[in-house]
Design an enzyme around this catalytic site. Structure first.
Site, PDB file in Angstrom:
ATOM      1  N   GLY A  21      -3.558  23.214  95.967  1.00  0.00           N
ATOM      2  CA  GLY A  21      -5.082  22.835  96.078  1.00  0.00           C
ATOM      3  C   GLY A  21      -4.997  21.871  97.351  1.00  0.00           C
ATOM      4  O   GLY A  21      -4.010  21.949  97.863  1.00  0.00           O
ATOM      5  N   ALA A  23      -4.838  18.936  97.471  1.00  0.00           N
ATOM      6  CA  ALA A  23      -3.908  17.569  97.515  1.00  0.00           C
ATOM      7  C   ALA A  23      -2.524  18.104  97.946  1.00  0.00           C
ATOM      8  O   ALA A  23      -1.794  17.601  98.805  1.00  0.00           O
ATOM      9  CB  ALA A  23      -3.814  17.096  96.124  1.00  0.00           C
ATOM     10  N   GLU A 121     -25.978  13.096  96.621  1.00  0.00           N
ATOM     11  CA  GLU A 121     -25.872  13.241  95.329  1.00  0.00           C
ATOM     12  C   GLU A 121     -25.883  12.049  94.402  1.00  0.00           C
ATOM     13  O   GLU A 121     -26.097  11.122  95.105  1.00  0.00           O
ATOM     14  CB  GLU A 121     -24.348  13.568  95.136  1.00  0.00           C
ATOM     15  CG  GLU A 121     -24.420  15.200  95.687  1.00  0.00           C
ATOM     16  CD  GLU A 121     -22.798  15.925  95.404  1.00  0.00           C
ATOM     17  OE1 GLU A 121     -22.625  16.868  95.331  1.00  0.00           O
ATOM     18  OE2 GLU A 121     -21.694  15.206  95.133  1.00  0.00           O
ATOM     19  N   HIS A 236     -19.523  17.286  83.429  1.00  0.00           N
ATOM     20  CA  HIS A 236     -20.980  17.400  84.284  1.00  0.00           C
ATOM     21  C   HIS A 236     -21.984  18.033  83.628  1.00  0.00           C
ATOM     22  O   HIS A 236     -21.830  18.816  82.448  1.00  0.00           O
ATOM     23  CB  HIS A 236     -20.478  18.778  85.318  1.00  0.00           C
ATOM     24  CG  HIS A 236     -21.346  18.686  86.411  1.00  0.00           C
ATOM     25  ND1 HIS A 236     -22.550  19.215  86.408  1.00  0.00           N
ATOM     26  CD2 HIS A 236     -21.102  18.409  87.732  1.00  0.00           C
ATOM     27  CE1 HIS A 236     -23.246  18.891  87.592  1.00  0.00           C
ATOM     28  NE2 HIS A 236     -22.199  18.428  88.497  1.00  0.00           N
ATOM     29  N   ARG A 281     -23.554  10.603  86.187  1.00  0.00           N
ATOM     30  CA  ARG A 281     -23.181  11.805  85.540  1.00  0.00           C
ATOM     31  C   ARG A 281     -23.072  11.752  84.239  1.00  0.00           C
ATOM     32  O   ARG A 281     -23.546  12.341  83.471  1.00  0.00           O
ATOM     33  CB  ARG A 281     -21.925  12.366  86.078  1.00  0.00           C
ATOM     34  CG  ARG A 281     -22.286  13.616  87.142  1.00  0.00           C
ATOM     35  CD  ARG A 281     -20.897  14.165  87.605  1.00  0.00           C
ATOM     36  NE  ARG A 281     -21.459  14.811  88.871  1.00  0.00           N
ATOM     37  CZ  ARG A 281     -20.446  15.155  89.536  1.00  0.00           C
ATOM     38  NH1 ARG A 281     -19.067  15.137  89.332  1.00  0.00           N
ATOM     39  NH2 ARG A 281     -20.907  15.655  90.806  1.00  0.00           N
ATOM     40  N   HIS A 340     -15.427  18.616  83.330  1.00  0.00           N
ATOM     41  CA  HIS A 340     -15.503  18.910  84.659  1.00  0.00           C
ATOM     42  C   HIS A 340     -14.318  18.155  85.632  1.00  0.00           C
ATOM     43  O   HIS A 340     -13.743  18.760  86.471  1.00  0.00           O
ATOM     44  CB  HIS A 340     -16.759  18.238  85.365  1.00  0.00           C
ATOM     45  CG  HIS A 340     -16.778  18.667  86.761  1.00  0.00           C
ATOM     46  ND1 HIS A 340     -16.875  19.740  87.127  1.00  0.00           N
ATOM     47  CD2 HIS A 340     -17.444  17.820  87.709  1.00  0.00           C
ATOM     48  CE1 HIS A 340     -17.298  19.878  88.557  1.00  0.00           C
ATOM     49  NE2 HIS A 340     -17.499  18.613  88.953  1.00  0.00           N
ATOM     50  N   GLU A 364      -6.242  15.264  91.776  1.00  0.00           N
ATOM     51  CA  GLU A 364      -6.865  15.013  90.577  1.00  0.00           C
ATOM     52  C   GLU A 364      -5.762  14.536  89.460  1.00  0.00           C
ATOM     53  O   GLU A 364      -5.993  13.806  88.504  1.00  0.00           O
ATOM     54  CB  GLU A 364      -7.399  16.226  89.875  1.00  0.00           C
ATOM     55  CG  GLU A 364      -8.220  15.859  88.726  1.00  0.00           C
ATOM     56  CD  GLU A 364      -9.505  17.162  88.385  1.00  0.00           C
ATOM     57  OE1 GLU A 364      -9.651  17.728  89.312  1.00  0.00           O
ATOM     58  OE2 GLU A 364     -10.081  17.066  87.256  1.00  0.00           O
ATOM     59  N   ARG A 375     -16.235   8.902  87.512  1.00  0.00           N
ATOM     60  CA  ARG A 375     -15.893   9.601  89.254  1.00  0.00           C
ATOM     61  C   ARG A 375     -17.420   9.251  90.117  1.00  0.00           C
ATOM     62  O   ARG A 375     -18.446  10.011  89.389  1.00  0.00           O
ATOM     63  CB  ARG A 375     -15.536  10.734  89.204  1.00  0.00           C
ATOM     64  CG  ARG A 375     -15.102  11.400  90.762  1.00  0.00           C
ATOM     65  CD  ARG A 375     -14.786  12.580  90.638  1.00  0.00           C
ATOM     66  NE  ARG A 375     -15.565  13.669  90.075  1.00  0.00           N
ATOM     67  CZ  ARG A 375     -16.032  14.837  90.620  1.00  0.00           C
ATOM     68  NH1 ARG A 375     -15.554  15.105  92.030  1.00  0.00           N
ATOM     69  NH2 ARG A 375     -16.866  15.625  89.986  1.00  0.00           N
TER      70      ARG A 375
HETATM   71  C1  FAD Z   1     -16.650  23.604  89.822  1.00  0.00           C
HETATM   72  C2  FAD Z   1     -16.117  22.686  90.441  1.00  0.00           C
HETATM   73  C3  FAD Z   1     -16.574  21.797  91.696  1.00  0.00           C
HETATM   74  C4  FAD Z   1     -16.601  20.857  92.161  1.00  0.00           C
HETATM   75  N1  FAD Z   1     -17.187  20.220  93.179  1.00  0.00           N
HETATM   76  C5  FAD Z   1     -16.580  19.180  93.798  1.00  0.00           C
HETATM   77  C6  FAD Z   1     -17.241  18.575  94.851  1.00  0.00           C
HETATM   78  O1  FAD Z   1     -18.315  19.210  95.559  1.00  0.00           O
HETATM   79  N2  FAD Z   1     -16.846  17.481  95.599  1.00  0.00           N
HETATM   80  C7  FAD Z   1     -15.556  17.046  95.016  1.00  0.00           C
HETATM   81  O2  FAD Z   1     -15.144  15.895  95.833  1.00  0.00           O
HETATM   82  N3  FAD Z   1     -14.935  17.408  93.826  1.00  0.00           N
HETATM   83  C8  FAD Z   1     -15.380  18.472  93.463  1.00  0.00           C
HETATM   84  N4  FAD Z   1     -14.770  18.766  92.243  1.00  0.00           N
HETATM   85  C9  FAD Z   1     -13.348  18.354  91.847  1.00  0.00           C
HETATM   86  C10 FAD Z   1     -12.428  18.702  93.049  1.00  0.00           C
HETATM   87  O3  FAD Z   1     -12.752  20.203  93.291  1.00  0.00           O
HETATM   88  C11 FAD Z   1     -10.947  18.537  92.447  1.00  0.00           C
HETATM   89  O4  FAD Z   1     -10.908  17.329  91.823  1.00  0.00           O
HETATM   90  C12 FAD Z   1      -9.953  18.444  93.495  1.00  0.00           C
HETATM   91  O5  FAD Z   1     -10.068  19.952  94.292  1.00  0.00           O
HETATM   92  C13 FAD Z   1      -8.564  18.592  92.926  1.00  0.00           C
HETATM   93  O6  FAD Z   1      -7.763  18.938  93.837  1.00  0.00           O
HETATM   94  P1  FAD Z   1      -6.301  19.015  93.640  1.00  0.00           P
HETATM   95  O7  FAD Z   1      -5.643  19.564  94.698  1.00  0.00           O
HETATM   96  O8  FAD Z   1      -5.717  17.908  92.976  1.00  0.00           O
HETATM   97  O9  FAD Z   1      -6.104  20.371  92.321  1.00  0.00           O
HETATM   98  P2  FAD Z   1      -6.538  21.740  92.334  1.00  0.00           P
HETATM   99  O10 FAD Z   1      -7.291  21.937  93.594  1.00  0.00           O
HETATM  100  O11 FAD Z   1      -7.091  22.155  90.990  1.00  0.00           O
HETATM  101  O12 FAD Z   1      -5.077  22.298  92.593  1.00  0.00           O
HETATM  102  C14 FAD Z   1      -4.029  22.534  91.564  1.00  0.00           C
HETATM  103  C15 FAD Z   1      -3.319  23.479  91.965  1.00  0.00           C
HETATM  104  O13 FAD Z   1      -2.007  23.386  90.922  1.00  0.00           O
HETATM  105  C16 FAD Z   1      -1.496  24.674  90.750  1.00  0.00           C
HETATM  106  N5  FAD Z   1      -0.909  24.156  89.385  1.00  0.00           N
HETATM  107  C17 FAD Z   1      -1.101  23.960  88.309  1.00  0.00           C
HETATM  108  N6  FAD Z   1      -0.337  23.745  87.362  1.00  0.00           N
HETATM  109  C18 FAD Z   1       0.822  24.316  87.912  1.00  0.00           C
HETATM  110  C19 FAD Z   1       2.361  24.570  87.673  1.00  0.00           C
HETATM  111  N7  FAD Z   1       2.687  23.992  86.471  1.00  0.00           N
HETATM  112  N8  FAD Z   1       3.116  25.059  88.570  1.00  0.00           N
HETATM  113  C20 FAD Z   1       2.622  25.339  89.771  1.00  0.00           C
HETATM  114  N9  FAD Z   1       1.482  25.309  90.191  1.00  0.00           N
HETATM  115  C21 FAD Z   1       0.421  24.616  89.161  1.00  0.00           C
HETATM  116  C22 FAD Z   1      -2.796  25.524  90.691  1.00  0.00           C
HETATM  117  O14 FAD Z   1      -2.446  26.746  90.520  1.00  0.00           O
HETATM  118  C23 FAD Z   1      -3.485  25.013  91.734  1.00  0.00           C
HETATM  119  O15 FAD Z   1      -2.951  25.579  93.017  1.00  0.00           O
HETATM  120  C24 FAD Z   1     -15.155  20.151  91.755  1.00  0.00           C
HETATM  121  C25 FAD Z   1     -14.398  20.654  90.695  1.00  0.00           C
HETATM  122  C26 FAD Z   1     -14.911  22.088  90.157  1.00  0.00           C
HETATM  123  C27 FAD Z   1     -14.139  22.677  89.013  1.00  0.00           C
END
Ligand code: FAD
Length: 535
Positions: A21, A23, A121, A236, A281, A340, A364, A375
């Site tokens: 993702g 991060a 927001e 949410h 929220r 959410h 996250e 949040r």
């Molecule tokens: C519908 C929705 C709308 C949102 N809107 C907003 C917004 O407008 N603004 C905002 O700031 N936040 C928003 N959020 C929250 C935000 O999107 C997330 O908090 C943020 O994108 C998290 O990013 P991340 O890289 O930590 O995790 P993610 O983007 O969830 O990525 C996690 C990654 O880890 C991988 N993974 C997980 N477990 C494993 C494993 N064991 N082995 C290998 N890979 C694994 C997954 O496949 C994925 O690639 C929203 C969330 C949702 C669900």
């Protein structure tokens, strides 16, 4: 499966980033040209919350805004539990984070004069939500980051690879057990970054991708890292109410543009609540939940405020509504609260380090302390970008470590949250109370202890949430106890837990006791069972 019980290889010098993702990808890009490996169980640009993010990314870039105002809003939403230094650093880094994303080619929406368009927001005192293609911010950010990653030769992306276990020796990382469709492989490394996203997939109603089941939390906890703020799940208030799993989010920006919450009689029920539809929220989610519990249906009515402009402003929501046979221009949108975002996570310090040497976390899955008990909308993408930078900077200053033998544990079951979902949803939803939480502890504990079962990891994360929720005898932010509806100043502290402490507390709760003074015999018993279960 692994063919050898013991695999002896040199510890690899390449850091492994688990998660593709925002991060994970930002960490990899920031580390370039250092060679890194990114594991993602789903293909890039799919099955990550980052791709689904709609509203945008919060940053104090408007002419009437500044990071101090952004910080104040973040702290107010966090209800006393934010780490103020972390929140200050992240909100101050907002404008630079937007610049960095622009640098990677993200095309944010701009106004007629070319300046960034800023959305509003809930609980933000200024318009500060930077967005792309209306409600397609995450998709656009991930398009640009994935393109940049693929163009960076130092980054190897392993799509369809899932981290199943972290291997440690002397509280330091020595390898990752990973699985793909062609089997299981153990890769030695002394540096791992967990960027695995959230826990929504552990609940029946969620806006998160199915795969967001807290695997990173289970990996970290089993490796000996500490978890923090586990009870704080943000629900949410407005997910599109359909029979699907997961549910499509109806972004808060729809309320930001003036849409109203009504019931089936057309009555608005947020009028007496400070902030109305744009209250924090948790407040809105509880109001919607209560209305639903009273037997009403709840709708988000965008007809007057947005009307014919709906699909132009919110194409993702419009498409989901169309698929469900709803026209938001002429009909109110049926909504329900859904899990959410997880404010809790792996406890990290100001550099993203966990308690295990060579293990970092960001995004996250990390409990940085930015969000406290709740949040502030659109702060999570910002946290993912900024915390990835901290981790990369710190990791870049470390060496690949010395060679160590890596022993395979052999445990590599795919996580199945099916059994956990109804238990967690009933006990740790929008409204919580003692008896439901205690019952959930009793049901989840044996699932956690069932070594090698597909339910064990999801049950472990669920157990951490319900134990933390049971121990917090007050209501604060996203955590609401109907039996303790007030916030209590004496409880205004962050709860750090380890696997051992959770198992001990769960055992005590199951035995009907809330007395946590450890008897030596009981501690030994828990340690022995844990040993059995770790194999
Ligand atoms: C519908 C929705 C709308 C949102 N809107 C907003 C917004 O407008 N603004 C905002 O700031 N936040 C928003 N959020 C929250 C935000 O999107 C997330 O908090 C943020 O994108 C998290 O990013 P991340 O890289 O930590 O995790 P993610 O983007 O969830 O990525 C996690 C990654 O880890 C991988 N993974 C997980 N477990 C494993 C494993 N064991 N082995 C290998 N890979 C694994 C997954 O496949 C994925 O690639 C929203 C969330 C949702 C669900």
């Amino acid at each position: 499966m692994l063919s050898e019980p013991l695999v002896r290889r040199d510890v690899g010098r390449v850091p492994i980033i688990v998660g593709g993702g925002v991060a994970g990808l930002m960490t990899a890009l920031r580390l370039a040209p250092m060679p890194v490996m990114v594991l993602t169980k789903a293909p890039l640009q799919s099955e990550a919350s980052s791709v689904w993010a709609q509203g945008g990314i919060a940053a104090a870039v408007g002419p009437d805004d500044n990071p101090a105002l952004h910080l104040a809003d973040t702290l107010a939403a966090g209800a006393g539990l934010c780490d103020v230094d972390v929140a200050r650093r992240i909100t101050m880094a907002g404008p630079a984070a937007i610049e960095a994303l622009l640098g990677y080619g993200v095309r944010f929406d701009r106004g007629a004069g070319g300046s960034l368009q800023l959305g509003m927001e809930a609980a933000h005192s200024r318009r500060r939500i930077v967005h792309a293609t209306g409600d397609g911010t995450g998709k656009e950010i991930m398009r640009a980051l994935a393109k940049a990653v693929r163009a960076t030769p130092s980054i190897t992306v392993l799509e369809g690879f899932e981290a199943r276990r972290l291997l440690t020796a002397d509280s330091a990382i020595i390898g990752v057990l990973m699985a793909s469709h062609s089997g299981t492989v153990l890769v030695p490394t002394s540096r791992v970054v967990l960027a695995t996203g959230g826990v929504g997939g552990l609940f029946q109603h969620t806006t998160n991708p199915r795969g967001s089941v807290g695997q990173g939390l289970a990996l970290a906890a089993r490796a000996g890292a500490a978890l923090v703020d586990m009870e704080f799940v943000q629900f949410h208030p407005t997910a599109l109410s359909t029979r699907g799993h997961p549910l499509t989010l109806v972004t808060e920006a729809v309320r930001g543009e003036g849409a109203a919450l009504i019931d089936e009689t057309g009555a608005r029920f947020m009028d007496d609540i400070p902030g109305k539809e744009l209250a924090p929220r948790d407040v809105v989610a509880r109001a919607v939940w209560r209305r639903l519990s009273e037997g009403h249906r709840v709708y988000l009515d965008a007809r007057a405020a947005i009307g014919g402009e709906f699909s132009r402003h919110f194409p993702v929501v419009a498409a989901a509504c169309a698929a469900a046979g709803i026209d938001p221009v002429t009909q109110p949108i049926p909504v329900t609260p859904a899990a959410h975002y997880h404010m809790g996570g792996i406890a990290v310090d100001s550099r993203g380090r966990t308690a295990i040497s060579g293990l970092w976390a960001c995004g996250e899955v990390a409990g940085t302390g930015l969000h406290g008990a709740n949040r502030l909308a659109s702060n999570s993408l910002l946290e993912a970008v900024v915390s990835a930078g901290w981790v990369a900077d710190d990791l870049a200053g470390t060496s690949g470590g010395r060679n160590r033998p890596v022993a395979a544990t052999g445990d590599s079951t795919v996580a199945d949250p099916e059994l956990v979902r109804p238990i967690l949803s009933r006990a740790a939803g929008v409204l919580r109370e003692h008896d439901d939480l205690a019952a959930a502890v009793t049901t989840l504990l044996p699932l956690v202890l069932s070594a090698g079962s597909a339910t064990a990891d999801p049950a472990l994360v669920g157990l951490c949430i319900v134990v933390a929720a049971l121990l917090r005898q007050e209501s604060r932010g996203g955590h609401y106890r109907t039996d303790f509806p007030q916030s209590v100043e004496a409880h205004c502290n962050r709860r750090i837990m380890t696997l051992d402490s959770v198992l001990y507390a769960a055992d005590a709760i199951r035995a009907g006791s809330h007395h946590h003074a450890a008897s030596e015999a009981k501690q030994k018993h828990v340690a022995r069972r844990e040993q059995d279960w770790r194999g």
